[in-house]
Every structure is written in C-alpha cells, then in structure tokens.
Design an enzyme around this catalytic site. Structure first.
Site, PDB file in Angstrom:
ATOM      1  N   GLN A  86      21.198  44.374  64.592  1.00 40.69           N
ATOM      2  CA  GLN A  86      21.314  45.080  63.314  1.00 40.69           C
ATOM      3  C   GLN A  86      21.642  46.561  63.536  1.00 40.69           C
ATOM      4  O   GLN A  86      20.963  47.248  64.297  1.00 40.69           O
ATOM      5  CB  GLN A  86      19.994  44.938  62.524  1.00 40.69           C
ATOM      6  CG  GLN A  86      20.024  45.553  61.133  1.00 40.69           C
ATOM      7  CD  GLN A  86      20.986  44.848  60.180  1.00 40.69           C
ATOM      8  OE1 GLN A  86      21.064  43.630  60.145  1.00 40.69           O
ATOM      9  NE2 GLN A  86      21.735  45.633  59.416  1.00 40.69           N
ATOM     10  N   ASP A 129      28.615  38.603  63.737  1.00 36.95           N
ATOM     11  CA  ASP A 129      28.923  39.732  62.848  1.00 36.95           C
ATOM     12  C   ASP A 129      30.418  40.068  62.898  1.00 36.95           C
ATOM     13  O   ASP A 129      30.921  40.791  62.045  1.00 36.95           O
ATOM     14  CB  ASP A 129      28.118  40.977  63.269  1.00 36.95           C
ATOM     15  CG  ASP A 129      26.957  41.259  62.328  1.00 36.95           C
ATOM     16  OD1 ASP A 129      26.997  40.794  61.169  1.00 36.95           O
ATOM     17  OD2 ASP A 129      26.009  41.949  62.763  1.00 36.95           O
ATOM     18  N   LYS A 157      18.423  37.748  56.154  1.00 38.28           N
ATOM     19  CA  LYS A 157      19.208  36.856  57.020  1.00 38.28           C
ATOM     20  C   LYS A 157      18.317  35.721  57.542  1.00 38.28           C
ATOM     21  O   LYS A 157      18.714  34.562  57.544  1.00 38.28           O
ATOM     22  CB  LYS A 157      19.844  37.657  58.169  1.00 38.28           C
ATOM     23  CG  LYS A 157      20.973  38.573  57.671  1.00 38.28           C
ATOM     24  CD  LYS A 157      21.391  39.641  58.663  1.00 38.28           C
ATOM     25  CE  LYS A 157      22.323  40.643  57.973  1.00 38.28           C
ATOM     26  NZ  LYS A 157      22.693  41.787  58.804  1.00 38.28           N
TER      27      LYS A 157
END
Ligand code: NAD
Length: 292
Positions: free
Chosen positions: A96, A119, A52
């Site tokens: 994450q 997200d 990312k």
C-alpha cells in the site's frame, strides 16, 4: 442526468468473482490468495487495505495482511517483497502506498514480481500496457474502464479530458482511453498542474475524468451540457458534522455540476469501489496466468 452507482457495479463484479471461486472450488482448484503489505498507521491507507481484505472475504478469496511500523527499514520491506515473490501460495500482492519518506517507493514497486503485481504499478506492466502485451492494468484506471464498459458510455471519437497525470491514474488512463480499443478511441487531453486555460479545454470535453486531488476543482462553468463526468478524487476534509469529523471530497463540485451532466460518478460510491473490484479481478487473473 444519471448518478453512476459504482458500488452497485462493483457488487455485481464481486458476485461474478464469487461464482468463479465457487466453480474453482467445485473443481478442486486453488482459491486465489491476495496479500497486502501495510506500513504505518495512516488512517486512509488502513481503510483502503481493510476494504481490500473485506472484499476478499466477501468473494471467498484468501487474504493475508502483513503490517509494519512506520520505522521499518527499507531492506526489511524489500526482503518481505522477495519472500512474497517466492511464496507459491500467494497469487498476487500489493504494497500500500504511500510509504514513509525513508523508503524508495519506486525501488519497492520494481522489486515486486510483475506476475504478482496486481496493482499494475511495475514498469514492466505499464510497458506491456503501452504495447498491448498481456499484463496487469493499474487497478484504478482499469476500474474506470470497466465502469465505462458496463454503463455503455460511448468513447469512440469522443473528446476526453483527464485532469492529473500520475503514474497510477491519469497517465495510464490516457493511454488506455486513446488506444484502438473499446472502451477507447477517444481523443485524449491529459491536463496537469502546468496546463493553461483548463476551463476552456474542459468545455470541449464529452468526458471529463478528474484525478487531481483538489476538492471541488471541476466547477459548473468548466463542463459542457450533457458531458460524462468521472470523479476519481478522494480527499479527506474536516467536517464537524460528520461522525468521524471528516468526510471524503471529490474533485468535482458535485452539487452544481451534476445537473448539467448526462452521467456523473459520486464520491464516495463511484470510482473507489471500482478500484477494489478491479484489484480483485487482477488477483483472479494472476492465478489464471500461472495456469493454477
Ligand atoms: P497525484 O498527487 O500523484 O497527482 C495529481 C495530479 O493532478 C498531478 O499530475 C498534478 O499535475 C495534477 N494537478 C494537481 N493540481 C492541478 C491543477 N490545479 N490543475 C491541473 N492538474 C492538477 O495524485 P493521484 O495519486 O493520481 O490521485 C489523484 C486523486 O485521486 C487523489 O485525490 C487520490 O486520493 C485519488 N485516488 C482515488 C482512487 C480511488 O480508488 N478512488 C485511487 C487513486 C487515487
């Protein structure tokens, strides 16, 4: 049969985003800034986060990586989330997953400002998706939709079987593909671990999307000739011949299933790069939504 090159499509999206960044720069506007919080040293999570950050560098986004030990107390992590919520220089951020067992993932997800939730995991964003209000779509399902869109895969009136009902992949994807939209208007069957007669159900499918995390689960006998098969699964399995001693395995028995399909995504190089591209699209959107 066509093997869909998710990596090439994601490169195209990243090139478009890079051009958007250049344009913003030329107008003296702010450059998108993504932050990623990584807890612990799980090697798959570290790879995802590194990819990312690397994508940000390629596009020209700013990025900040924040790391904690596995032992970080929940309240410290929540305080960091709050400081990222307040930080005006950060447009969007991710924490994450998975998190260590002593940390409540839902609590952390809910603590993220929905306007920075790139997200798309916050319940408010999931709710907005259900009633078609603006918000962030979860990155993996949105990436799959983008892939379907860019490959002009027909969806209207098609039977689509999604295997796996997680909050981050299967469930939101079932809502997106059954909606009155394009891509969409599928007749969706959302299968899960309690589904009976799955091979029979899959044989009716024009589109199969496998997100169960079970290597090689979708076999030749489960697929109708000419079906489109999208493999979301990524499981690390031991492979002494691979340089790292492991390789990524998808949920589809690719070798035997591929010849039967009209299109199929490989693992790696299919859905994975699309997830990252989609996260980058969400980051740009996060900044634009705030009128920056
Ligand atoms: P999860 O473990 O949260 O959910 C798995 C789902 O599969 C569950 O709903 C379960 O009911 C279903 N399932 C399990 N075994 C089954 C069976 N035998 N028959 C039918 N259904 C079954 O997983 P997740 O987070 O949704 O991830 C699924 C897979 O996708 C994993 O391999 C994960 O690594 C991968 N993934 C990939 C990306 C990417 O960007 N490529 C992103 C997210 C997840």
């Amino acid at each position: 049969m066509e093997i869909i090159d998710g990596k090439a499509i994601s490169q195209q999206i990243k090139a478009e985003l890079k051009a958007a960044v250049q344009f913003r720069k030329s107008e003296g506007k702010k450059i998108p800034h993504l932050a990623a919080v990584l807890v612990g040293t799980d090697s798959a999570s570290m790879t995802y986060v590194q990819n990312k950050v690397k994508a940000c560098e390629e596009i020209g986004f700013e990025s900040t990586l924040i790391r904690y030990d596995d032992s970080v107390p929940e309240d410290i992590l929540l305080a960091k989330v709050e400081s990222l919520n307040q930080d005006r220089s950060i447009d969007g951020f991710i924490v994450q997953l998975p998190l260590p067992k002593h940390i409540d993932e839902l609590k952390v997800t809910q603590a993220i400002d929905p306007l920075k939730d790139i997200d798309g995991f916050h319940p408010r964003n999931l709710g907005n998706m259900v009633v078609h209000l603006p918000g962030f779509l979860p990155a993996t399902p949105a990436g799959i939709l983008e892939l379907i869109r860019r490959k002009n895969i027909p969806t209207e009136g098609k039977n689509c079987v999604i295997i796996g009902r997680s909050n981050i992949v299967g469930m939101p994807l079932s809502i997106m593909l059954s909606g009155n939209s394009n891509p969409g208007n599928c007749t969706v069957t959302l299968a899960h671990s309690k589904t009976t007669n799955l091979p029979e159900i899959c044989r009716q499918a024009d589109i199969i999307i496998a997100a169960a995390g079970q290597p090689g689960f979708v076999t030749y006998d489960m697929v109708k000739a000419g079906a489109v098969v999208i493999d979301v699964g990524t499981t690390r399995i031991e492979d002494p011949k691979a340089p790292k001693g492991w390789r990524l395995a998808g949920d589809v028995d690719f070798e035997n299933v591929a010849p039967k399909c009209s299109m199929i995504t490989p693992v790696p190089g299919g859905v994975g790069p699309m997830t990252i591209a989609s996260l980058m699209m969400n980051t740009l959107k996060a900044m634009e939504l705030k009128g920056k």
